[in-house]
Design an enzyme around this catalytic site. Structure first.
Site, PDB file in Angstrom:
ATOM      1  N   GLU A 264      -0.306  12.210 -10.480  1.00 23.31           N
ATOM      2  CA  GLU A 264      -0.068  11.313 -11.330  1.00 23.31           C
ATOM      3  C   GLU A 264      -0.812  11.296 -13.068  1.00 23.31           C
ATOM      4  O   GLU A 264      -1.813  10.496 -13.171  1.00 23.31           O
ATOM      5  CB  GLU A 264      -0.694   9.852 -10.897  1.00 23.31           C
ATOM      6  CG  GLU A 264       0.194   9.507  -9.612  1.00 23.31           C
ATOM      7  CD  GLU A 264       1.600   8.896 -10.210  1.00 23.31           C
ATOM      8  OE1 GLU A 264       1.618   8.679 -11.293  1.00 23.31           O
ATOM      9  OE2 GLU A 264       2.504   8.411  -9.362  1.00 23.31           O
TER      10      GLU A 264
ATOM     11  N   GLU B 155       4.731  12.279  -1.588  1.00 22.92           N
ATOM     12  CA  GLU B 155       4.233  10.911  -1.004  1.00 22.92           C
ATOM     13  C   GLU B 155       5.527  10.422  -0.362  1.00 22.92           C
ATOM     14  O   GLU B 155       6.691  10.230  -1.179  1.00 22.92           O
ATOM     15  CB  GLU B 155       3.482  10.236  -2.078  1.00 22.92           C
ATOM     16  CG  GLU B 155       2.096  10.611  -2.283  1.00 22.92           C
ATOM     17  CD  GLU B 155       1.444   9.887  -3.397  1.00 22.92           C
ATOM     18  OE1 GLU B 155       1.737   8.749  -3.392  1.00 22.92           O
ATOM     19  OE2 GLU B 155       0.723  10.586  -4.074  1.00 22.92           O
TER      20      GLU B 155
HETATM   21  C1  IPT Z   1       1.000   6.887  -5.848  1.00 23.79           C
HETATM   22  C2  IPT Z   1      -0.515   7.650  -5.883  1.00 23.79           C
HETATM   23  O1  IPT Z   1      -0.072   9.129  -6.128  1.00 23.79           O
HETATM   24  C3  IPT Z   1      -1.278   7.539  -4.698  1.00 23.79           C
HETATM   25  O2  IPT Z   1      -2.712   8.098  -5.009  1.00 23.79           O
HETATM   26  C4  IPT Z   1      -1.470   6.111  -4.197  1.00 23.79           C
HETATM   27  O3  IPT Z   1      -1.837   5.336  -5.292  1.00 23.79           O
HETATM   28  C5  IPT Z   1       0.170   5.579  -3.903  1.00 23.79           C
HETATM   29  O4  IPT Z   1       0.882   5.561  -5.007  1.00 23.79           O
HETATM   30  C6  IPT Z   1      -0.003   4.202  -3.394  1.00 23.79           C
HETATM   31  O5  IPT Z   1      -0.689   3.785  -2.319  1.00 23.79           O
HETATM   32  S1  IPT Z   1       1.438   6.402  -7.565  1.00 23.79           S
HETATM   33  C7  IPT Z   1       2.246   5.193  -7.196  1.00 23.79           C
HETATM   34  C8  IPT Z   1       2.362   4.461  -8.776  1.00 23.79           C
HETATM   35  C9  IPT Z   1       3.719   5.475  -6.824  1.00 23.79           C
END
Ligand code: IPT
Length: 973
Positions: free
Chosen positions: A432, A502
């Site tokens: 990010e 993710e």
């Molecule tokens: C994404 C992040 O990479 C991760 O660190 C965590 O924050 C997750 O989301 C949510 O828990 S970023 C999000 C803006 C898609």
């Protein structure tokens, strides 16, 4: 201030990443080192240049001071920076921890090179010995080493001071989604080497058996000793030395302390290769010898022979297209914040293995070194991620030349440290941080230094999953809708493996549609898996009194996912932070004490190595879903659950099957002709000890239905008269509250953050007003019509109570207006009188399951105490549901019980809490259990989805408007 380190104001100088720091390397110095862990003198200054007048106290190192009863507390923010200053600035109020201790350098270290290693300090580390500046370092998740030879005296005492500045230019690129802390969070070591030493060792081991060991050799004295050489042995067998190098070395007479690179090359015949299923490791000992053959330095490495490559759109490990069953994991502990022991780390990874994971992304920074040793040993593929996240200021920093050095520094130091681990199969540039020239610079360094591994970066992949020009060899989106992934794989445009970095956000009661994801992944070429967000619920244990926190963070007791009485799992805001992101920090598949959430069982089943494909011709077809292993490490028993209440079991034989193969196996028993609906479960356990599981550990429990339900005979009329009150509410001696219509559930985090619950509230579903329309009595039945009015619509509800032998049959229908096109549930809710303590049911279980998270809960006869049905998600919410329930009883040894028979498998929940109790509470310590049971029987229940961050559930799991019908029969036991 006269201190030259501080005079530089390095906390606001992104160009300065280190001074006096030794180059990162992969030589493990932990064995034989002197530990400096323990009690240190400590004082916390309000800013790095504040006057030193604060008195000393004591602090444990390693350990964040934010967890050790100082005035500076943990703070949780996700994207938002915790201070207003823009990059590269730090706020004026900048807690600075001065850690000091005496350093007694052993007398026998005279003549040796003496090195200090600080495992991790956030975010700027300044090192002084006896007041003399030694060096500085940034990167809160990598070690920094400093040569102390000139500043300490063996046999004498010095004073070592480590000053840690909490906020800095570096904080802007460490804006990860977890708690902010300050301090030294990994161990501090002092070690000594010969002046002639191994400066680095690089090992490359391929599945062909080819082994290359490159040793960078330095001599601190610059004395250029002649005739030194390197030897290496693999599991005790001496490997050939590289004669060519010796020649080069002899010719090198430069006056540098760098003596050159010694090389060992060999091919190991018949090598046992490393993969996550069978992590075969060899022990490599590298020795640096003086001319007389004596050993000047040694480095030990565990070597795994394996290849990683990308072929077309497939990521291959040893030539196999492996599925990546991954999870994102932070270094976290509920008592220390960040500092983890080896045993903690091992427990994390063992648990992951037991629940079917084969991969970890070290979100979002290099983890503790022990993590990689364990991943090598236990068998996990690692995406090793650099400590770069500039989320709040991503766009400006990615191209800001002042941060160029920091990007390259962080990525290259991670690679230099972790390059020898077979578990690391992919490098990641961070998280990010948008995408800019700084990333390309770091990518360029990695590609030159380590051409053996692919590189990924989500921010780059965002520019186009198939774009060949960006710094990502993998299309690694986050939270991409499944349909989009499938469409990409089918588009003909795909050029890179698609592995989501993710997906399936595990916040609260979540991970809906995981089975849909895996069905698509396993059947769509080009899709290879992903990394669930995330492993931990980062709840910090907090003692509370009268609803207010007392004492230090991380003090207290806990067990089985529940903070002990007087404690709670703190999340954002619980330390009085003005800026915070609440419970978003509690988004893992385990509770803060590592108790598995029910979703883990779903994952375990979806990753099952043994699958039952189908039932035909009185046999089942079994499939081996591994990539490298047969079934020889597994054993199984069969279990047959019959609707009549019987469960039959016996030993089952697993056939010999290669990965990917299937075989038809006759049933090892005869299905009884009677007994109704019948389900076969294979309980698959480890046949022998695995590094991550003792013999007998259940690995999966695949299931198949052998016989459909047999329609129940019509209930015999009769029984006691049905009684209702003037409002048409059923009167029954075992019910404290009559069955009414329920359309509401305590919003899950997904419901709340995904914008779903706000719609429910806008429709008034949380406060429906019931009005009875008519009550009609016939000889054996009572029919009640009622209306439930929300703010924007009315639901018509009909209940028909019929006296049947031994009880009451309830036939219900509800008509939802089109406007209510997405509600939580349609069903009945009632409450029992105090008494029942045990739920026994025939349906899915034993753990919690929901319509879109029901693949891991086999159908069977289950029983659990009512108090254990509930899942204590950190922020109370809908929980404890059981899917596919056909019937249940609620009983207690010395109280009247009740039995409920359902017309078809339904979602049922039994709890001590009403939906409104859960909705109103922010933490568990606020909940007061009710004496009776709150029972929900749902005609339809909405899927969970993952909308707190990512896609909602799929349309097929929504509760549609229109008419819903359901029936159940209530009997007294
Ligand atoms: C994404 C992040 O990479 C991760 O660190 C965590 O924050 C997750 O989301 C949510 O828990 S970023 C999000 C803006 C898609």
């Amino acid at each position: 201030m006269t201190d030259p380190l501080a005079a530089l104001r390095p906390w606001e100088a992104p160009e300065v990443t280190s001074w006096g720091r030794l180059p990162m390397n992969a030589v493990d110095r932990r064995p034989g080192a002197l530990s400096l862990d323990g009690e240190w003198r400590f004082r916390l200054l309000p800013a790095p240049q504040a006057a030193d007048g604060v008195p000393w106290s004591a602090l444990h190192v390693p350990g964040a001071w934010t967890m050790q009863d100082t005035d500076d507390r943990p703070q949780y923010t996700n994207v938002t920076m915790p201070f207003g200053a823009f990059p590269p600035h730090a706020p004026a109020a900048d807690p600075t921890g001065v850690h000091e201790r005496d350093l007694d350098v052993p007398a026998e270290w005279a003549g040796r090179r003496i090195v200090l290693q600080v495992g991790a300090a956030e975010s700027v580390l300044l090192v002084h010995v006896d007041g003399r500046p030694v060096g500085l370092s940034k990167d809160s998740h990598l070690a920094a080493e400093f040569d102390l030879t000139e500043v300490v005296r063996p046999g004498a005492r010095s004073v070592l001071r480590l000053t840690v500045v909490k906020w800095s230019d570096a904080s802007h690129i460490e804006d990860q989604d977890h708690w902010w802390h300050g301090g030294i969070t990994r161990s501090v070591l002092l070690y000594a080497t010969d002046p002639l030493h191994l400066a680095d060792v690089t090992v490359r081991a391929r599945r062909s058996g080819e082994l290359r060991v490159d040793c960078a050799v330095r001599d601190r004295g610059g004395a250029l000793p002649d005739g030194w050489y390197v030897s290496a042995d693999l599991d005790g067998e001496l490997l050939a030395q590289d004669a060519e190098f010796d020649r080069l070395n002899a010719e090198d007479d430069r006056g540098s302390d760098f003596l050159g690179e010694a090389r060992v090359r060999t091919v190991v015949p018949g090598v046992r290769t490393w993969n996550a299923e069978q992590p075969e490791l060899y022990g490599l000992t590298v020795r640096l010898h003086r001319a007389d053959g004596s050993v000047a330095d040694t480095s030990y490495h565990r070597v795994g022979f394996r290849d990683v490559e990308i072929a077309g759109r497939d990521l291959l490990v040893n030539g196999e297209r492996v599925f990546v069953r991954g999870i994102n994991r932070h270094d976290f502990h509920p008592l220390t914040g960040r500092t983890m022991s080896y045993d903690d780390m091992r427990a994390d990874l063992v648990l992951l293995k037991r629940f079917g994971f084969n991969a970890v992304r070290t979100a979002h920074y290099p983890n503790d070194p022990a993590f990689y040793d364990l991943a090598d040993e236990l068998g996990l593929y690692v995406v090793d991620e650099a400590d770069i996240e500039s989320h709040d200021h991503a766009h400006e920093i990615a191209d800001d030349p002042r941060y160029l050095n920091a990007f390259v520094d962080r990525v290259s130091r991670m690679v230099l440290r972790d390059k020898n681990h077979p578990s690391v199969i992919i490098w990641s540039l961070g998280n990010e941080s948008d995408y800019g020239a700084n990333h390309d610079a770091a990518a360029g360094w990695v590609r030159r230094h380590d051409p053996t591994r692919p590189l990924q970066y989500e921010g780059a992949a965002k520019r186009g999953w198939a774009d060949p020009d960006v710094a990502s060899d993998i299309a690694c989106p986050m939270y991409a809708p499944l349909a989009e992934c499938v469409a990409h794989a089918l588009s003909g445009e795909q050029t890179k493996p698609l592995i989501q970095c993710e997906y399936s956000h595990a916040m609260g009661n979540s991970n809906g549609t995981l089975a849909d994801h895996w069905a698509a992944i396993e059947s769509t070429p080009g899709l290879q898996g992903g990394f669930i967000w995330e492993f931990w619920d980062h709840g910090i244990l907090q003692r509370v009194s009268g609803g207010r926190p007392v004492g230090r963070a991380g003090a207290g007791l806990y067990d089985n996912g529940v903070a002990a009485p007087g404690h709670r799992w703190a999340y954002g805001g619980d330390f009085g932070e003005a800026t915070h992101d609440g419970a978003f920090v509690a988004d893992g598949m385990v509770f803060p004490d590592r108790t598995p959430k029910p979703a883990l069982y779903e994952h375990r089943e979806l990753a099952a190595p043994v699958r039952i494909r189908c039932f035909r011709h009185e046999g089942i077809v079994l499939a081996n879903h591994q990539h490298f292993r047969g079934f020889d490490w597994l054993t199984a028993t069969w279990e047959l659950a019959l609707a009549d209440g019987r469960t039959l079991t016996g030993p089952a034989e697993l056939p010999e099957l290669c990965p990917g193969e299937t075989a038809a196996v006759p049933l090892p028993f005869e299905v009884p002709a009677d007994g109704g609906e019948a389900w076969l479960t294979l309980r698959v356990t480890t046949a022998g000890d695995q590094a991550w599981a003792p013999t007998g550990t259940e690995v999966c429990a695949p299931q198949i239905r052998l016989r459909a339900p047999v329609p129940a005979p019509a209930a015999v009329p009769g029984g006691p008269d049905v009684e209702v009150d003037g409002e048409g509410l059923l009167l029954h001696p075992l019910l404290a509250a009559a069955p009414t219509l329920s359309l509401w559930r305590a919003p899950t985090d997904n419901d709340e953050l995904g914008g779903i619950a706000p719609r429910w509230r806008a429709w008034g579903l949380d406060s429906l007003v019931r009005k009875v329309v008519s009550v009609r009595r016939a000889h054996d039945r009572v029919t009640v019509l009622a209306e439930y009015a929300g703010t924007t619509g009315v639901v018509r509800h009909r209940q028909e109570f019929t006296a049947v032998e031994g009880g009451i049959r309830v036939d219900e229908s509800a008509e939802l207006p089109d406007r209510f096109d997405d509600v939580a549930r349609v069903g009945s809710v009632f409450e029992t009188v105090a008494g029942p303590e045990l739920l026994e049911w025939f349906g899915q279980g034993p753990w919690e399951s929901y319509p879109d998270r029901a693949a891991g809960a086999p159908v069977g006869h289950h029983s659990l105490p009512v108090d254990e049905l509930f899942t204590p998600y950190l922020r109370p919410q809908e929980s404890g549901g059981r899917h596919g329930v056909r019937r249940f009883t609620l009983s207690a040894p010395d109280a009247a019980g009740l039995a409920v028979e359902l017309d078809e498998p339904r979602q049922v929940s039994v709890s001590r809490y009403r939906a409104e109790d859960l909705t109103a509470a922010a933490h568990h310590d606020e909940l007061v259990p009710r004496a009776g049971c709150v029972v929900h029987i749902d005609a339809a229940h909405r899927g969970l989805g993952t909308a707190s961050c990512g896609p909602d559930t799929l349309p097929s799991y929504l509760v549609a408007p229109g008419v819903h019908r359901w029936s159940w029969t209530l009997r007294t036991l």
